[in-house]
Design a protein around this motif. Structure first.
Motif, PDB file in Angstrom:
ATOM      1  N   GLY A  66      53.942  -0.969  11.871  1.00 46.57           N
ATOM      2  CA  GLY A  66      52.676  -0.135  12.659  1.00 46.57           C
ATOM      3  C   GLY A  66      51.536  -0.651  11.636  1.00 46.57           C
ATOM      4  O   GLY A  66      50.640   0.163  12.310  1.00 46.57           O
ATOM      5  N   GLU A  67      51.508  -0.922  10.385  1.00 44.52           N
ATOM      6  CA  GLU A  67      50.182  -0.792   9.387  1.00 44.52           C
ATOM      7  C   GLU A  67      50.419  -2.327   8.290  1.00 44.52           C
ATOM      8  O   GLU A  67      51.828  -2.891   8.333  1.00 44.52           O
ATOM      9  CB  GLU A  67      51.085   0.614   8.371  1.00 44.52           C
ATOM     10  CG  GLU A  67      52.072   0.695   8.064  1.00 44.52           C
ATOM     11  CD  GLU A  67      52.115   2.007   7.211  1.00 44.52           C
ATOM     12  OE1 GLU A  67      51.071   2.704   7.440  1.00 44.52           O
ATOM     13  OE2 GLU A  67      52.977   2.732   6.718  1.00 44.52           O
ATOM     14  N   TYR A  68      49.537  -1.896   7.740  1.00 43.21           N
ATOM     15  CA  TYR A  68      49.829  -3.199   6.129  1.00 43.21           C
ATOM     16  C   TYR A  68      49.601  -1.974   5.688  1.00 43.21           C
ATOM     17  O   TYR A  68      49.395  -1.213   5.009  1.00 43.21           O
ATOM     18  CB  TYR A  68      47.928  -3.915   6.592  1.00 43.21           C
ATOM     19  CG  TYR A  68      48.654  -4.556   7.434  1.00 43.21           C
ATOM     20  CD1 TYR A  68      48.466  -6.020   7.388  1.00 43.21           C
ATOM     21  CD2 TYR A  68      47.460  -4.629   8.623  1.00 43.21           C
ATOM     22  CE1 TYR A  68      48.288  -6.816   8.192  1.00 43.21           C
ATOM     23  CE2 TYR A  68      47.360  -5.287   9.433  1.00 43.21           C
ATOM     24  CZ  TYR A  68      47.562  -6.324   9.897  1.00 43.21           C
ATOM     25  OH  TYR A  68      47.592  -7.448  10.579  1.00 43.21           O
ATOM     26  N   ILE A  69      50.620  -2.272   4.400  1.00 43.46           N
ATOM     27  CA  ILE A  69      50.581  -1.344   2.984  1.00 43.46           C
ATOM     28  C   ILE A  69      50.038  -3.150   2.017  1.00 43.46           C
ATOM     29  O   ILE A  69      50.796  -4.159   1.566  1.00 43.46           O
ATOM     30  CB  ILE A  69      51.963  -1.378   2.508  1.00 43.46           C
ATOM     31  CG1 ILE A  69      52.410  -0.204   4.382  1.00 43.46           C
ATOM     32  CG2 ILE A  69      52.250  -0.468   1.062  1.00 43.46           C
ATOM     33  CD1 ILE A  69      53.864  -0.246   4.315  1.00 43.46           C
ATOM     34  N   GLY A 142      49.827   4.463 -11.674  1.00 44.76           N
ATOM     35  CA  GLY A 142      48.972   2.993 -12.398  1.00 44.76           C
ATOM     36  C   GLY A 142      49.410   1.737 -11.170  1.00 44.76           C
ATOM     37  O   GLY A 142      49.223   0.622 -10.983  1.00 44.76           O
ATOM     38  N   LEU A 143      50.440   2.856 -10.183  1.00 39.15           N
ATOM     39  CA  LEU A 143      50.298   1.619  -8.763  1.00 39.15           C
ATOM     40  C   LEU A 143      49.399   2.277  -7.606  1.00 39.15           C
ATOM     41  O   LEU A 143      49.608   3.834  -7.333  1.00 39.15           O
ATOM     42  CB  LEU A 143      51.777   2.144  -8.588  1.00 39.15           C
ATOM     43  CG  LEU A 143      52.320   1.375  -7.082  1.00 39.15           C
ATOM     44  CD1 LEU A 143      52.015  -0.526  -7.407  1.00 39.15           C
ATOM     45  CD2 LEU A 143      53.377   0.929  -5.957  1.00 39.15           C
ATOM     46  N   LEU A 144      48.745   1.603  -6.982  1.00 40.70           N
ATOM     47  CA  LEU A 144      47.662   2.218  -6.159  1.00 40.70           C
ATOM     48  C   LEU A 144      47.833   1.673  -4.540  1.00 40.70           C
ATOM     49  O   LEU A 144      48.774   0.753  -4.171  1.00 40.70           O
ATOM     50  CB  LEU A 144      46.083   1.623  -6.055  1.00 40.70           C
ATOM     51  CG  LEU A 144      45.335   1.577  -4.879  1.00 40.70           C
ATOM     52  CD1 LEU A 144      44.780   3.104  -4.987  1.00 40.70           C
ATOM     53  CD2 LEU A 144      43.591   1.016  -4.962  1.00 40.70           C
ATOM     54  N   LYS A 145      48.104   2.402  -3.990  1.00 42.08           N
ATOM     55  CA  LYS A 145      49.123   2.049  -2.452  1.00 42.08           C
ATOM     56  C   LYS A 145      47.769   2.666  -1.080  1.00 42.08           C
ATOM     57  O   LYS A 145      47.630   3.586  -1.569  1.00 42.08           O
ATOM     58  CB  LYS A 145      50.590   3.322  -2.337  1.00 42.08           C
ATOM     59  CG  LYS A 145      51.629   2.627  -3.177  1.00 42.08           C
ATOM     60  CD  LYS A 145      52.868   2.088  -2.033  1.00 42.08           C
ATOM     61  CE  LYS A 145      53.579   1.510  -2.566  1.00 42.08           C
ATOM     62  NZ  LYS A 145      55.322   1.696  -2.030  1.00 42.08           N
ATOM     63  N   ILE A 146      47.806   1.864  -0.482  1.00 40.67           N
ATOM     64  CA  ILE A 146      46.735   2.064   0.747  1.00 40.67           C
ATOM     65  C   ILE A 146      47.406   1.579   1.922  1.00 40.67           C
ATOM     66  O   ILE A 146      47.726   0.539   2.129  1.00 40.67           O
ATOM     67  CB  ILE A 146      45.421   0.845   0.261  1.00 40.67           C
ATOM     68  CG1 ILE A 146      44.831   1.288  -1.285  1.00 40.67           C
ATOM     69  CG2 ILE A 146      44.436   1.394   1.578  1.00 40.67           C
ATOM     70  CD1 ILE A 146      43.872   0.330  -1.410  1.00 40.67           C
ATOM     71  N   ARG A 147      46.976   2.669   2.793  1.00 40.09           N
ATOM     72  CA  ARG A 147      47.833   1.879   4.047  1.00 40.09           C
ATOM     73  C   ARG A 147      46.863   2.194   4.775  1.00 40.09           C
ATOM     74  O   ARG A 147      46.186   2.638   5.836  1.00 40.09           O
ATOM     75  CB  ARG A 147      48.943   2.957   4.410  1.00 40.09           C
ATOM     76  CG  ARG A 147      50.492   3.899   2.981  1.00 40.09           C
ATOM     77  CD  ARG A 147      51.420   5.021   4.067  1.00 40.09           C
ATOM     78  NE  ARG A 147      51.981   4.652   2.691  1.00 40.09           N
ATOM     79  CZ  ARG A 147      53.719   4.098   3.368  1.00 40.09           C
ATOM     80  NH1 ARG A 147      53.623   3.514   4.047  1.00 40.09           N
ATOM     81  NH2 ARG A 147      54.310   3.980   2.192  1.00 40.09           N
ATOM     82  N   LEU A 148      47.166   1.106   5.691  1.00 40.89           N
ATOM     83  CA  LEU A 148      45.807   0.767   6.342  1.00 40.89           C
ATOM     84  C   LEU A 148      46.769   0.706   8.534  1.00 40.89           C
ATOM     85  O   LEU A 148      47.476  -0.354   8.201  1.00 40.89           O
ATOM     86  CB  LEU A 148      45.502  -0.661   6.410  1.00 40.89           C
ATOM     87  CG  LEU A 148      44.935  -1.028   5.269  1.00 40.89           C
ATOM     88  CD1 LEU A 148      43.866  -1.867   5.196  1.00 40.89           C
ATOM     89  CD2 LEU A 148      43.068   0.154   5.429  1.00 40.89           C
ATOM     90  N   PRO A 149      46.406   1.124   9.201  1.00 39.21           N
ATOM     91  CA  PRO A 149      47.250   0.882  10.396  1.00 39.21           C
ATOM     92  C   PRO A 149      46.590  -0.816  11.050  1.00 39.21           C
ATOM     93  O   PRO A 149      45.456  -0.427  11.003  1.00 39.21           O
ATOM     94  CB  PRO A 149      46.576   1.946  11.545  1.00 39.21           C
ATOM     95  CG  PRO A 149      45.357   2.956  10.425  1.00 39.21           C
ATOM     96  CD  PRO A 149      45.638   2.024   8.881  1.00 39.21           C
ATOM     97  N   GLN A 150      47.783  -1.137  11.578  1.00 33.09           N
ATOM     98  CA  GLN A 150      47.264  -1.896  12.282  1.00 33.09           C
ATOM     99  C   GLN A 150      46.523  -1.938  13.899  1.00 33.09           C
ATOM    100  O   GLN A 150      47.576  -0.559  14.267  1.00 33.09           O
ATOM    101  CB  GLN A 150      48.843  -2.945  12.835  1.00 33.09           C
ATOM    102  CG  GLN A 150      48.717  -3.787  11.925  1.00 33.09           C
ATOM    103  CD  GLN A 150      50.341  -4.258  12.376  1.00 33.09           C
ATOM    104  OE1 GLN A 150      51.218  -4.114  12.829  1.00 33.09           O
ATOM    105  NE2 GLN A 150      50.390  -5.400  11.116  1.00 33.09           N
ATOM    106  N   GLU A 151      45.328  -2.031  14.325  1.00 31.12           N
ATOM    107  CA  GLU A 151      44.650  -1.747  15.583  1.00 31.12           C
ATOM    108  C   GLU A 151      45.174  -2.822  16.664  1.00 31.12           C
ATOM    109  O   GLU A 151      45.756  -4.459  16.467  1.00 31.12           O
ATOM    110  CB  GLU A 151      43.218  -1.846  15.353  1.00 31.12           C
ATOM    111  CG  GLU A 151      43.445  -1.020  13.589  1.00 31.12           C
ATOM    112  CD  GLU A 151      43.402   0.206  14.749  1.00 31.12           C
ATOM    113  OE1 GLU A 151      42.954   0.668  15.661  1.00 31.12           O
ATOM    114  OE2 GLU A 151      43.558   1.921  13.928  1.00 31.12           O
ATOM    115  N   LYS A 152      45.705  -2.345  17.676  1.00 36.26           N
ATOM    116  CA  LYS A 152      45.951  -3.576  18.743  1.00 36.26           C
ATOM    117  C   LYS A 152      44.913  -3.313  19.463  1.00 36.26           C
ATOM    118  O   LYS A 152      44.307  -2.774  19.892  1.00 36.26           O
ATOM    119  CB  LYS A 152      47.301  -2.881  19.753  1.00 36.26           C
ATOM    120  CG  LYS A 152      48.441  -2.589  19.192  1.00 36.26           C
ATOM    121  CD  LYS A 152      48.582  -3.702  18.592  1.00 36.26           C
ATOM    122  CE  LYS A 152      50.056  -3.427  17.943  1.00 36.26           C
ATOM    123  NZ  LYS A 152      50.601  -4.637  17.089  1.00 36.26           N
TER     124      LYS A 152
END
Length: 160
Positions: A66-69, A142-152
């Protein structure tokens, strides 16, 4: 006539394995001597690290159901130095470091100013437009995490 095969070493019909061995030795010598060896070594070094050290950073993109990390390794970087920019289906991670140093030596009348600016960025392309209101980012150790939901997208039925 005799049915015995002649054992002459100079027989032109007999394959010469020694000639092949000499050819291989010549090719090995060619690639292991300078300047070819130095050229090939520099190409190997380039593909091991195509960017000068410090000018880029490692980014991983993982697609879950459901998302991109997106993870970026940024050791030693402060949160204020990181900038995220979203444009269409592109996410750009930028890191900027600005330092200003001034040294004064009154005894020897020496004054030195140094301004150091380092900038590095990576752009990640995703298959759909990014909804910036649903993006979540965190930075820890030191770790950047970005969560992007997958759009349908809208599914369109094809009529007969």
């Amino acid at each position: 006539m005799s049915s015995k095969v002649p054992s002459d070493k100079n027989d032109p019909k007999k394959p010469k394995t020694e000639a092949f061995g000499e050819l291989m030795k010549s090719m090995n010598d060619f690639f292991n001597e300078k300047p070819i060896k130095g050229f090939l070594q520099s190409m190997d070094d380039f593909f091991k690290s195509p960017f000068p050290s410090g000018s880029s950073f490692h980014v991983d993109t993982i697609e879950t159901g459901g998302e991109y990390i997106i993870s970026a390794e940024l050791p030693g970087i402060k949160r204020e130095q990181i900038h995220l920019n979203i444009s269409g289906n592109y996410l750009t991670i930028s890191v900027e470091n600005n330092e200003f140093e001034t040294e004064e030596d009154e005894i020897n009348h020496l004054y030195r100013r140094k301004y150091l600016r380092q900038k590095s960025s990576r752009t990640i392309s995703l298959p759909h437009t990014i909804n910036e209101e649903k993006v979540k980012a965190s930075y820890r150790d030191g770790l950047l995490k970005i969560r992007l939901p997958q759009e349908k997208g809208k599914i369109i039925d094809i009529e007969d």
